[in-house]
Design an enzyme around this catalytic site. Structure first.
Site, PDB file in Angstrom:
ATOM      1  N   LYS A  56       0.950  -1.134  -0.660  1.00 43.40           N
ATOM      2  CA  LYS A  56       0.070  -0.056   0.239  1.00 43.40           C
ATOM      3  C   LYS A  56       1.090   1.564  -0.321  1.00 43.40           C
ATOM      4  O   LYS A  56       1.870   1.192   0.146  1.00 43.40           O
ATOM      5  CB  LYS A  56      -0.638  -0.041   1.190  1.00 43.40           C
ATOM      6  CG  LYS A  56      -2.124   0.589   0.771  1.00 43.40           C
ATOM      7  CD  LYS A  56      -3.360   0.607  -0.342  1.00 43.40           C
ATOM      8  CE  LYS A  56      -4.483   1.062  -0.229  1.00 43.40           C
ATOM      9  NZ  LYS A  56      -5.378   0.072  -0.561  1.00 43.40           N
ATOM     10  N   ASP A  65      -5.948   4.450  -4.984  1.00 43.35           N
ATOM     11  CA  ASP A  65      -7.158   4.119  -4.121  1.00 43.35           C
ATOM     12  C   ASP A  65      -8.109   5.882  -3.786  1.00 43.35           C
ATOM     13  O   ASP A  65      -8.144   6.283  -5.028  1.00 43.35           O
ATOM     14  CB  ASP A  65      -6.256   4.031  -2.755  1.00 43.35           C
ATOM     15  CG  ASP A  65      -7.478   3.265  -1.507  1.00 43.35           C
ATOM     16  OD1 ASP A  65      -7.228   1.896  -1.546  1.00 43.35           O
ATOM     17  OD2 ASP A  65      -7.516   4.084  -0.436  1.00 43.35           O
TER      18      ASP A  65
END
Length: 444
Positions: A125, A165
């Site tokens: 991430k 995201d």
């Protein structure tokens, strides 16, 4: 103190002031304890210590120049958490709240989410504390180019493949990919969520929202129920929320409320998605504009009140910890039957406990919102083979993946004597595959 508790206590001591990371680790480790007890070889191999420690943490400054000529500096992150089953895969989040704790919690969750898809992708991430909201296209481009000028050293089509995201949509992915291509002089599948004209996949934009509804429908079907005729609340108004709304409505549900960071709209006649899309996708406007266009709608400042609206199904699709114990109690009191997480960790541990004790069907994010990363992996496959699949082909594969995820987490929950506990089922089903790969690789 047993092995799991020891690892969790050490994690908290070694990573102070990281509450989101502690929360994610507590939820995961506490539920996989029965698996660890059955496999004493995991402790001998220090597997849990390695599982909760990222393989690599990259932090960097991101300098850029705004439209007034002022130099700005943001913090950038990429946490490459676990590559046991494939290259690191996980989104980039651009939001003022981004810090190391949030990126680590997202990365840890991503390991299990990616494992649940059944596809060969590891967990990672990244992101930055940059806020695209209110910035011009030129400012966003300047930031993205600066961000990628550092990140390009650490990613690659077979090493680490970021995606979008919160705050990172098609515009941002385009700028990031353009800079990577310029620096590396190669056109490869190093980012997913790309535009169709330069290697993206059909159905990628819709995937997380559609996948959320597919797995929720399967869970409802298992109880002899469905979306048809149900009243639904969806938090957020970005990609996940919009396409969850679209798919839920197509299955006969009535979505009555959505929100953005300013407040929420309640439309008892049912949300008109064409207007939401015009406001959010075309104009990049605020959701309060919906109430000005639709007479039956009411706008309220703030977001928390949305969970007091009576509903059958709640789909939190905005941000972490948006449903706390108070909101969970309000949902239960008003008769909610199912809560499925479209965002990452939108429910606190206390809220999850309330849902489970009240008999609510609760589908955790790592299973329920895996449709986005699953379709990203399908995009990677198309890129590798120089292929281009139709929307129907991708959507069919996505639906199959989400249905399989439901049955896998249901089977894991049943096997460990916790029928209906999909948090435990998701964590165990995802962890077992990663643990097997880590053991096979030796101590690395």
């Amino acid at each position: 103190m047993n092995y799991v508790q020891t690892v969790l206590e050490n994690l908290k001591k070694q990573n102070p002031n990281e509450p989101e990371f502690h929360q994610a680790a507590t939820e995961i480790l506490s539920t996989i304890a029965p698996v660890v007890e059955k496999h004493p070889e995991y402790e001998a191999a220090g597997l849990l210590e390695r599982f909760v420690e990222p393989e690599r943490v990259i932090m960097f400054r991101v300098p850029w120049v705004d439209d007034s000529g002022r130099v700005r500096v943001n913090k950038g992150y990429r946490v490459q958490f676990n590559s046991a089953i494939g290259p690191y895969k996980g989104g980039l989040r651009f939001h003022p709240s981004v810090n190391l704790s949030i990126i680590k919690f997202l990365g840890l969750e991503q390991i299990l989410k990616n494992s649940l898809t059944g596809l060969p992708i590891g967990g990672g991430k990244g992101g930055a504390d940059f806020d695209p909201k209110g910035k011009s296209d030129r400012e966003v481009m300047a930031f993205c180019q600066s961000f990628m000028t550092e990140l390009y050293r650490h990613i690659g089509a077979d090493t680490d493949v970021p995606a979008g995201d919160v705050g990172v949509g098609g515009r941002e992915i385009g700028y990031l990919f353009g800079q990577y291509k310029r620096i590396r002089d190669e056109h490869v599948g190093v980012l997913t969520g790309r535009g169709i004209s330069y290697g993206g996949s059909l159905a990628r934009k819709e995937a997380t929202g559609y996948g959320l509804v597919y797995i929720t429908e399967e869970a409802l079907n298992a109880c002899g129920d469905s979306f048809k005729g149900k009243t639904v609340i969806i938090s957020g108004s970005g990609n996940v929320a919009i396409y969850a709304c679209e798919k839920a409505q197509s299955l006969g549900a009535k979505v009555v409320a959505m929100y953005d960071s300013d407040g929420y709209v309640y439309d008892p006649e049912g949300i008109r998605l064409d207007i939401i899309k015009e406001i959010k996708e075309v104009k990049r406007g605020r959701i309060k504009e919906y109430a000005a266009k639709v007479k039956s709608a009411k706008y309220s400042d703030g977001c928390k009140g949305i969970w007091t609206i009576p509903c059958d199904i709640a789909l939190p699709c905005a941000i972490q910890n948006e449903i706390d114990a108070e909101s969970a109690n309000a949902l239960v009191k008003n008769g909610v039957k199912c809560v499925a997480e479209g965002a990452n960790m939108p429910s606190t541990l206390e809220a999850i406990d309330i849902f489970q004790k009240s008999g609510v069907i609760f589908l955790p994010a790592k299973a329920a919102n895996a449709g986005g990363v699953a379709t990203s992996a399908l995009e990677m496959a198309q890129s590798s083979g120089r292929l281009f699949w139709t929307f129907e082909e991708v959507d069919k594969k996505l639906k199959s993946i989400m249905i399989n995820i439901y049955h896998n987490i249901d089977s894991a929950a049943n096997e460990y004597g916790c029928k209906g506990n999909y948090v435990l089922g998701a964590n165990i089903a995802g962890f077992l595959k990663v643990a097997e790969a880590m053991m096979a690789h030796g101590v690395v």
